[in-house]
Design a protein around this motif. Structure first.
Motif, PDB file in Angstrom:
ATOM      1  N   PHE A   1      17.563  68.860  43.484  1.00  0.00           N
ATOM      2  CA  PHE A   1      18.665  68.188  44.162  1.00  0.00           C
ATOM      3  C   PHE A   1      18.831  66.768  43.627  1.00  0.00           C
ATOM      4  O   PHE A   1      19.935  66.347  43.278  1.00  0.00           O
ATOM      5  CB  PHE A   1      18.382  68.165  45.668  1.00  0.00           C
ATOM      6  N   ALA A   2      17.705  66.040  43.542  1.00  0.00           N
ATOM      7  CA  ALA A   2      17.774  64.659  43.051  1.00  0.00           C
ATOM      8  C   ALA A   2      18.343  64.613  41.645  1.00  0.00           C
ATOM      9  O   ALA A   2      19.158  63.748  41.309  1.00  0.00           O
ATOM     10  CB  ALA A   2      16.386  64.030  43.100  1.00  0.00           C
ATOM     11  N   GLU A   3      17.935  65.585  40.819  1.00  0.00           N
ATOM     12  CA  GLU A   3      18.399  65.607  39.440  1.00  0.00           C
ATOM     13  C   GLU A   3      19.900  65.851  39.372  1.00  0.00           C
ATOM     14  O   GLU A   3      20.637  65.128  38.708  1.00  0.00           O
ATOM     15  CB  GLU A   3      17.648  66.718  38.696  1.00  0.00           C
ATOM     16  N   ILE A   4      20.360  66.863  40.107  1.00  0.00           N
ATOM     17  CA  ILE A   4      21.785  67.198  40.092  1.00  0.00           C
ATOM     18  C   ILE A   4      22.621  66.013  40.588  1.00  0.00           C
ATOM     19  O   ILE A   4      23.587  65.598  39.944  1.00  0.00           O
ATOM     20  CB  ILE A   4      22.054  68.428  40.987  1.00  0.00           C
ATOM     21  N   VAL A   5      22.204  65.444  41.701  1.00  0.00           N
ATOM     22  CA  VAL A   5      23.001  64.370  42.288  1.00  0.00           C
ATOM     23  C   VAL A   5      23.023  63.148  41.384  1.00  0.00           C
ATOM     24  O   VAL A   5      24.010  62.433  41.307  1.00  0.00           O
ATOM     25  CB  VAL A   5      22.431  64.003  43.677  1.00  0.00           C
ATOM     26  N   SER A   6      21.915  62.888  40.683  1.00  0.00           N
ATOM     27  CA  SER A   6      21.861  61.687  39.856  1.00  0.00           C
ATOM     28  C   SER A   6      22.613  61.867  38.548  1.00  0.00           C
ATOM     29  O   SER A   6      23.098  60.899  37.971  1.00  0.00           O
ATOM     30  CB  SER A   6      20.401  61.336  39.551  1.00  0.00           C
ATOM     31  N   GLU A   7      22.684  63.116  38.069  1.00  0.00           N
ATOM     32  CA  GLU A   7      23.312  63.337  36.768  1.00  0.00           C
ATOM     33  C   GLU A   7      24.823  63.332  36.852  1.00  0.00           C
ATOM     34  O   GLU A   7      25.495  62.929  35.920  1.00  0.00           O
ATOM     35  CB  GLU A   7      22.858  64.688  36.195  1.00  0.00           C
ATOM     36  N   VAL A   8      25.349  63.811  37.982  1.00  0.00           N
ATOM     37  CA  VAL A   8      26.795  64.007  38.078  1.00  0.00           C
ATOM     38  C   VAL A   8      27.527  62.688  37.882  1.00  0.00           C
ATOM     39  O   VAL A   8      27.126  61.659  38.407  1.00  0.00           O
ATOM     40  CB  VAL A   8      27.149  64.596  39.455  1.00  0.00           C
ATOM     41  N   GLU A   9      28.567  62.748  37.115  1.00  0.00           N
ATOM     42  CA  GLU A   9      29.358  61.548  36.862  1.00  0.00           C
ATOM     43  C   GLU A   9      30.315  61.308  38.007  1.00  0.00           C
ATOM     44  O   GLU A   9      31.007  62.217  38.427  1.00  0.00           O
ATOM     45  CB  GLU A   9      30.149  61.732  35.576  1.00  0.00           C
TER      46      GLU A   9
END
Lengths: 121, 506
Positions: A113-121
């Motif tokens: 979750f942290a990865e997805i949320v942080s990567e999204v532009e």
């Protein structure tokens, strides 16, 4: 095509923002942020319910099994009555392994979750 | 038994445990400086230390003495108690642990108020925490009285008074920080005090050509007797213990001492291991008792099995030393569980009662309010224990679990996982579960010889009170849909997202 076109510099808006996009979406309560949160909650709840289902279908069925098949009480393994062996010994490692598996999966869900949320532009 | 030579090991053991407990409490004082230290050990307790402390405070007299005695008398169906007390932590781990820590609240009323934004829910929760806490403290004090009488021949009032005073000294001087060390020490003390004698007694048993427990059959069936009713009793007990653990005030308060949600999960996992190791031992005493001391089962003194068995099986100094060990462990069980419960009750009282009273026109400060509350938290059940000599140790603990399962379990589950919960729904559900449990408790006390389905349903109420409370909470929340708190989404973000993410947590 002997004459190559002059080079054009392509630019976009600055890529770095103060907060990552997904985080901002969640903070602002947008529909996208809502989707992120709902998916995290669903993943974690599904994991929890799964673990509890395993408990219900193993440990939870023992009383019913002994009720329906009373002969189980007379079974002995290693000289110990089956009821004592299952409830006095076997249950505990099962609970610990389930807990351990849960902690691993739950932490991985959070990391994803942290990865997805942080990567999204 | 009259005080005399027989009493020596018990007196030595109880004195040593008391002195060690006070010494560790005083030593822990050096680390206890601020109000935050006092209440939540400044939220910096490492999972391993914290897990030992949770184990230490969770393993009460019911675990140390009660289970072995119940197994001696009733057999394998009593093993559902320790199984449920352990599995309760697995349920707590998967549904509650990390979100509860991330909620940032200190007590259950704090959680309810933060989640639902309602003073009314807070008040109901405070009353319930104090009720469950006192219901659980009462048998600890009474058990202490029984243990001191059987171990050293002291009058029944000595036990509650000693436990009350030691707990009060430790809780009021050091608060949560120093209690954490005391509790962690007492887990390992209890484990050693049960493990070493069990190992020696097993060697004795093996040297005796391993006689088998008499009367197998019903004794080795993990099911309450009585056909369909027995099945209901067993499942209702499972529901009460599996779901009640998360609602016990002293369990919940410990989770706020974790640094973050991840640590809360890891702590719970270690607790599962510690409890699993400990609960391997009481059935050993129960089975050995069936071989060597079947007369205890008939005499109704089965709670004393763990204390008596070493002397029954072994003559001479070794038996005396082992008796001293188990007495020390039993006494540690009373001290640690009472301390944990007193802290939890005092925490709620200090926030909602003593923290609001004015002394000479000024409000009591954090630590002062806590100390006054601690005195009340310990004194009330201690006095009741002295006035009402025996309410039934196992029964009171069982009812405390059933009540916690029917009230705080639905509140925590819906509060953490369902954004639709409203303050009206919460109050209605808490009232339904609390009233149902209270009626069942009153019924059980009034009916001396239970007979038939109605008495069975009242004697083991969790199987109907928990669904009742859950359904009421959901239904009333649905009816008052427009009262869903506006920050419910923000609160769920706080509960479920890892602390590493820089999110707005409200």
């Amino acid at each position: 095509m002997s004459d190559p076109a002059p080079r054009v510099r392509v630019t976009g808006p600055p890529r770095r923002r103060r907060t990552p996009g997904g985080v901002a979406d969640i903070d602002a309560g947008t529909r996208l942020g809502d989707v992120y949160m709902r998916s995290l909650l669903r993943e974690q709840l599904r994991l929890a319910v799964g673990v509890l289902l395993v408990v219900a279908l193993t440990i939870g069925l023992l009383p019913l099994a002994f009720h329906l098949v009373p002969e189980l009480s007379d079974v002995r393994l290693l000289g110990i009555p089956l009821g004592f062996l299952l409830l006095g010994v076997v249950v505990y490692p099962v609970l610990v392994v389930l807990g351990w598996a849960y902690v691993r999966r739950a932490e991985r869900n959070e990391a994803d979750f942290a990865e997805i949320v942080s990567e999204v532009e | 038994m009259s005080p005399g030579l027989d009493a020596a090991p018990g007196i030595v053991a109880i004195t040593l445990v008391t002195l060690a407990t006070l010494a560790i409490g005083v030593w822990g004082l050096r680390f206890s400086r601020t109000t935050s230290d006092f209440f939540v050990a400044s939220r910096t307790v490492h999972p391993r230390l914290n897990a030992s402390a949770i184990g230490g405070e969770y393993l009460s007299a019911a675990s140390f003495l009660g289970v072995a005695g119940l197994v001696l008398v009733n057999g394998a169906d009593m093993l559902w108690y320790p199984v449920g007390w352990t599995a309760g932590y697995l349920v707590l781990l998967v549904l509650v642990a990390a979100p509860l820590r991330r909620s940032g609240a200190y007590t259950l009323p704090d959680f309810a108020e933060a989640r639902l934004g309602s003073r009314g829910v807070r008040a109901v929760c405070s009353v319930l925490v104090v009720a469950v806490g006192w219901l659980y403290l009462l048998p600890q004090f009474q058990g202490a009285g029984l243990t001191l009488r059987s171990a050293v021949g002291a009058p029944t009032w000595v036990g509650p008074v000693i436990v009350g005073v030691v707990v009060l000294v430790n809780v009021t001087t050091g608060g949560m920080r120093s209690i954490t060390f005391v509790q962690a020490f007492q887990y390992w003390l209890k484990l050693t005090a049960l493990l070493v004698p069990a190992a020696v007694l097993l060697v004795v048993w093996a040297g005796d050509d391993r006689p088998r427990p008499v009367d197998l059959g019903a004794w080795s069936t993990p099911l309450a007797p009585g056909g369909g009713e027995g099945l209901y009793i067993t499942y209702s007990l499972i529901i009460a213990t599996f779901l009640g653990t998360m609602g016990l005030p002293h369990v919940v308060v410990r989770f706020y001492t974790n640094p973050d949600g991840r640590a809360a999960r890891r702590t719970t996992l270690v607790v599962l291991v510690l409890l699993g190791v400990f609960y391997l031992l009481p059935p050993v005493y129960g089975a050995l008792g069936r071989v060597y001391a079947p007369e205890l089962a008939v005499s109704g003194a089965s709670d004393a099995l763990v204390l008596e068995l070493p002397r029954i099986m072994l003559d001479g100094p070794l038996g005396e030393v082992l008796t001293g060990m188990v007495t020390a462990g039993a006494f540690a069980a009373f001290l640690s569980t009472s301390s944990g419960l007193s802290i939890a009750v005092a925490g709620v009282l200090s926030q909602d009662v003593t923290g609001r009273t004015r002394v000479r026109g000024r409000r009591l400060g954090g630590v002062a309010a806590f100390r006054v509350a601690a005195v009340a938290a310990v004194t009330v059940p201690c006095v009741v224990a002295l006035l009402v000599p025996n309410l039934g140790v196992a029964r009171a603990v069982g009812l405390a679990f059933a009540m916690a399962a029917a009230t705080f379990c639905p509140l925590l589950l819906l509060g953490i996982w369902w954004r639709g919960l409203t303050s009206y729904g919460a109050i209605a559900g808490l009232a339904a579960g609390g009233l149902g449990s209270t009626v069942a408790i009153g019924w059980t006390i009034a009916v001396s010889s239970p007979d038939g389905w109605l008495d069975t349903l009242m004697g083991q109420p969790a199987a109907w009170t928990v669904p009742l409370a859950l359904a009421t909470m959901v239904a009333v929340s649905r009816l008052t849909r427009d009262r869903v708190p506006s920050d419910a989404d923000r609160f769920l973000v706080r509960l479920h997202t890892p602390e590493t993410l820089q999110l707005d947590r409200g």
